[in-house]
Design a protein around this motif. Structure first.
Motif, short mmCIF file in Angstrom:
data_model
loop_
_atom_site.label_atom_id
_atom_site.label_comp_id
_atom_site.label_asym_id
_atom_site.label_seq_id
_atom_site.Cartn_x
_atom_site.Cartn_y
_atom_site.Cartn_z
N THR A 33 0.76 -1.27 0.20
CA THR A 33 0.04 -0.09 0.12
C THR A 33 0.80 1.12 -0.05
OG1 THR A 33 -0.13 -0.12 2.49
CG2 THR A 33 -1.68 -1.13 1.09
N SER A 34 0.42 2.42 -0.21
CA SER A 34 1.11 3.74 -0.13
C SER A 34 0.32 4.79 0.37
CB SER A 34 1.67 3.97 -1.57
OG SER A 34 0.40 4.53 -2.31
N SER A 35 0.93 5.87 0.99
CA SER A 35 0.31 6.98 1.42
C SER A 35 1.20 8.10 1.03
CB SER A 35 0.50 6.98 2.87
OG SER A 35 -0.10 8.02 3.52
N TYR B 33 -5.26 2.21 -8.66
CA TYR B 33 -4.92 0.69 -8.02
C TYR B 33 -6.34 0.65 -7.07
CZ TYR B 33 -0.42 0.27 -9.35
OH TYR B 33 0.95 0.36 -10.20
N TYR C 216 6.11 9.48 -1.21
CA TYR C 216 5.31 8.39 -0.99
C TYR C 216 5.80 7.48 0.09
CZ TYR C 216 2.69 9.50 -5.41
OH TYR C 216 2.22 9.96 -6.37
N ASP D 160 -8.89 -0.54 -4.50
CA ASP D 160 -8.99 -0.78 -3.14
C ASP D 160 -7.56 -0.13 -2.12
OD1 ASP D 160 -11.41 -1.38 -3.05
OD2 ASP D 160 -10.86 -3.59 -3.18
N GLY D 161 -6.78 0.60 -3.13
CA GLY D 161 -5.51 0.98 -2.73
C GLY D 161 -4.38 -0.17 -2.36
N GLN E 38 -2.16 7.46 -1.57
CA GLN E 38 -2.57 6.54 -2.56
C GLN E 38 -2.21 6.90 -3.91
OE1 GLN E 38 -6.73 5.51 -2.27
NE2 GLN E 38 -6.34 3.97 -0.60
#
Length: 136
Positions: free
Chosen positions: A59-61, A67, A91, A69-70, A63
């Motif tokens: 996952t990333s933050s 992609y 990221y 549902d993240g 997003q």
């Protein structure tokens, strides 16, 4: 020289799988290039731990658009196609491994930069004239 390094320790109530993302924990990537991250995961063999297989997710933050549902990937490798990341953005990309009811997470920070411009001259004469003093 004395330096300070931030370390975060988190105690689990039970043994957790061992996880890592290969390479530097903070890196600069080019937005116009494909980005590949590889991970390693090893199941905990402690007594009483689930013998179920490991479940992976990336996952990333913030997003990354496009992609579902993240979730960026559900394997040991994450491939981000060129021009997917926003230039100038940072990221935090996380790799999560679940073994039964216990999960382990590791993250890297990616700073996205533009590719340096390359000058090209279109057209023109390819012949170079030298001064008479150098021509002999």
């Amino acid at each position: 020289a004395v330096g300070h390094v931030g370390v975060t320790l988190r105690k689990f109530l039970s043994a957790a799988p061992r996880v890592e993302i290969r390479g530097e924990k903070e890196r600069t990537v080019l937005g116009s290039k494909e980005v590949v991250l590889s991970a390693f995961a090893q199941r905990s063999n402690c007594e009483g731990k689930s013998r179920a297989g490991l479940v992976y997710s990336w996952t990333s933050s913030p997003q990354i658009p496009g992609y579902k549902d993240g979730i960026l990937s559900t394997g040991l490798e994450l491939v981000l196609l060129k021009n997917t990341l926003t230039l100038g953005e940072a990221y935090s990309v996380s790799f999560t491994v679940v073994q039964g009811d216990v999960e382990a997470v590791v993250s890297v920070m990616m700073h996205v930069e533009a590719t340096k411009a390359v000058s090209k001259i279109k057209g023109g004469n390819r012949r170079v004239s030298l001064p008479k003093s150098l021509a002999s």
